[in-house]
Motif scaffolding. Structure first.
Motif: not given
Length: 158
Positions: A58-59, A86, A100, A102
């Protein structure tokens, strides 16, 4: 006694079938390939960015699984029917990195090694344009030539 045993056996079969169904949905493993290659779709060319950093999850805090430059491919192993990535994109050499972003991409049941073309996905093209199946190329090994030794020859013949 015999009827009770049959009921337990049927329950066991149902429980195992339920577990198998759940595992099929959540436990399917995929090797997912990511391409940063230009493509042409319906007469339109889509260029690839200079560099795409790919992070699975997720990151973008963790290490990138790869920094894909133009024309490169990388892979990641994913369990389940979707993958969350991401991306940090640099459009041109020496340019600034974009923020960034996602994405969660569904993975098809019928593909063992899906290839996701990132420029096509980022352009919003349909699944048929950005998704294909990885098919390994089988190379044939060279066949060794058989050396024939004639038993009628000896060192004295030279």
């Amino acid at each position: 006694m015999n009827k009770r045993r049959l009921v337990f056996q049927l329950l066991l079969v149902l429980v195992l079938a339920a577990i198998a169904g759940v595992m099929m949905l959540i436990g399917r493993g995929h090797t997912v390939y990511f391409d940063n290659k230009p493509l042409e779709y319906q007469g339109t060319s889509y260029e690839s960015p200079y560099k795409i950093e790919v992070h699975v999850g997720d990151n973008a805090d963790g290490d990138a699984i790869s920094k894909l430059y133009e024309g490169e491919r990388t892979s990641a192993t994913q369990i389940g029917q979707e993958i969350t990535i991401t991306l940090i994109i640099t459009r041109e050499k020496g340019g600034d990195e974009e923020a960034p972003v996602t994405y969660t991409i569904p993975l098809p049941y019928n593909m063992d090694g899906p290839i996701i073309n990132l420029p096509a996905y980022l352009a919003g093209l349909p699944e048929e344009a950005y998704l294909s199946e990885f098919v390994p190329v089988i190379t044939e090994e060279p066949v060794d030539e058989e050396i024939v030794i004639d038993d009628g020859m000896s060192l004295g013949d030279f």
